[in-house]
Write a protein that holds these residues in place. Structure first.
Motif, PDB file in Angstrom:
ATOM      1  N   TYR A  57       0.554  -9.484  -0.886  1.00  0.00           N
ATOM      2  CA  TYR A  57       0.692  -9.326  -2.330  1.00  0.00           C
ATOM      3  C   TYR A  57      -0.506  -9.916  -3.056  1.00  0.00           C
ATOM      4  CZ  TYR A  57       5.588  -8.175  -1.413  1.00  0.00           C
ATOM      5  OH  TYR A  57       6.739  -7.587  -0.969  1.00  0.00           O
ATOM      6  N   ASN A  58      -0.954  -9.205  -4.079  1.00  0.00           N
ATOM      7  CA  ASN A  58      -1.991  -9.726  -4.961  1.00  0.00           C
ATOM      8  C   ASN A  58      -1.737  -9.174  -6.356  1.00  0.00           C
ATOM      9  OD1 ASN A  58      -3.551  -7.149  -5.344  1.00  0.00           O
ATOM     10  ND2 ASN A  58      -3.787  -7.356  -3.108  1.00  0.00           N
ATOM     11  N   ASP A  59      -2.532  -9.586  -7.294  1.00  0.00           N
ATOM     12  CA  ASP A  59      -2.331  -9.162  -8.683  1.00  0.00           C
ATOM     13  C   ASP A  59      -3.211  -7.982  -9.062  1.00  0.00           C
ATOM     14  OD1 ASP A  59      -0.438 -11.160  -9.171  1.00  0.00           O
ATOM     15  OD2 ASP A  59      -2.010 -12.639  -9.617  1.00  0.00           O
ATOM     16  N   GLU A  60      -3.841  -7.344  -8.075  1.00  0.00           N
ATOM     17  CA  GLU A  60      -4.778  -6.274  -8.379  1.00  0.00           C
ATOM     18  C   GLU A  60      -4.333  -4.918  -7.847  1.00  0.00           C
ATOM     19  OE1 GLU A  60      -8.428  -7.615  -6.722  1.00  0.00           O
ATOM     20  OE2 GLU A  60      -8.705  -9.242  -8.152  1.00  0.00           O
ATOM     21  N   VAL A  61      -3.716  -4.894  -6.672  1.00  0.00           N
ATOM     22  CA  VAL A  61      -3.336  -3.635  -6.046  1.00  0.00           C
ATOM     23  C   VAL A  61      -1.847  -3.667  -5.727  1.00  0.00           C
ATOM     24  CG1 VAL A  61      -3.728  -2.066  -4.121  1.00  0.00           C
ATOM     25  CG2 VAL A  61      -5.637  -3.397  -5.038  1.00  0.00           C
TER      26      VAL A  61
END
Length: 352
Positions: free
Chosen positions: A183-187
């Motif tokens: 999980y990330n905040d971009e993809v």
């Protein structure tokens, strides 16, 4: 109430409370080759009331054919779609957890279709087949079809399983499949979008209950792994169905330039999502190509028209989306929750 108002009430003709119409036989289902079962209707009452009166009959058509496209309801907006969805779902619509791409919420339990680049196909998959609890019935309403393309394809999961190379199907049936997520905040969906919270303890409790392995990275990001069956028995018919998202969420299904960019950015083990064999071995591009080719050979589709309603048995039928041009608005609701009783990948996967 005053005497005068009481007299006024007595002087007016009472209106009986609205009740669902007496169910009338559905018209014949059009079973033309190459497209889903099609049910043309011309309701004389509002769509939600019509749906209430024909709920059991529509579900019987889905049980027989796996899916049915109802044409002629003229669904106009999210409120009307929600009312129809609730009638068909017995009043209950499910929320979504562990989403891989955040949807727009139009109403309680009514979502946009999964955001995906319009110029890229969305490959065949079964909704939320990587979770322990998933919807048994999908409800889709087309408010605005695309100018070009954008059809929703369907593939019978029993036929797909029977058509797969025997050795490949046997391996996945024996070992299952593994989904890895970073999980990330971009993809893709963020942690909070996927789990409905950013609280680590709450996320870990949810994951433990759902058989998901959790690994917090030094930078605070989250990685998860979950092993799921690739083949399940339908809870009603008992028939074996190919049920997973092995090809759809695999790195080889991504656009090559997008895949190369993400690998360069996050490394091969840090992709937003990827799938492996249940024993952890990577899945080759040839396997993904084979799966998608078998899906395509068993796909039926027809262009959306404004106001269409599609009901899909999520276990019996995989679904996809063609590339498209122009605005497209298809809403979705989930109902009939099904829960795996265990995470084993044996042939006899059961439900509770």
């Amino acid at each position: 109430m005053s005497f005068l108002s009481r007299r006024g009430a007595l002087g007016r003709r009472r209106t009986a409370p609205e009740t669902p119409p007496v169910p009338q036989p559905l018209p014949a289902v059009d079973l033309s080759p190459g497209r889903p079962a099609l049910l043309p209707v011309s309701p004389a009452v509002p769509a939600p009331r019509w749906a209430a009166g024909h709920r059991d009959a529509l579900r019987a058509v889905v049980a027989e054919h796996g899916a049915v496209l109802v044409r002629g309801l003229g669904l106009r907006d999210a409120a009307e779609a929600e009312a129809v969805f609730r009638q068909l779902g017995g009043g209950t619509l499910l929320g979504e957890r562990e989403t891989f791409a955040p949807r727009r919420t139009h109403a309680d339990g009514v979502y946009s279709s999964t955001p995906w680049p319009p110029n890229q196909p969305m490959c065949m998959h079964h909704e939320s087949s990587y979770t322990r609890e998933f919807p048994g019935l999908l409800l889709l309403a087309c408010l605005r079809p695309a100018d070009r393309g954008g059809a929703t394809g369907l593939a019978d999961a029993e036929a797909v399983l029977a058509a797969l190379p025997a050795g490949l199907a046997e391996r996945f049936e024996r070992d299952g499949w593994l989904l890895t997520r970073s999980y990330n905040d971009e993809v893709g969906a963020s942690v909070e979008e996927a789990f409905g919270t950013a609280d680590r303890d709450a996320i870990e409790r949810y994951c433990r209950a759902g058989g998901v392995d959790v690994s917090w990275q030094p930078d605070g990001s989250l990685r998860t792994r979950q092993r799921r069956p690739a083949v399940v028995r339908h809870p009603v018919t008992g028939r074996r169905c190919w049920f997973n998202q092995i090809a759809f969420l695999n790195a080889w299904t991504m656009d090559p330039e997008v895949r190369a960019y993400l690998v360069d950015l996050y490394g091969p083990d840090g992709l937003p999502f990827d799938t492996r064999h249940g024993d952890g071995e990577p899945i080759g591009a040839d396997v993904v190509e084979t799966l998608n080719a078998v899906y395509e050979a068993h796909t039926v589709r027809t262009p959306w028209l404004p106001g269409d309603l599609l009901l899909v048995d999520n276990i019996r039928c995989a679904h996809s989306r063609e590339p498209y041009e122009g605005p497209r608005e298809v809403l979705v609701g989930f109902t009939d929750p099904v829960r795996l009783s265990d995470h084993d990948t044996k042939d006899e996967v059961s439900f509770v």
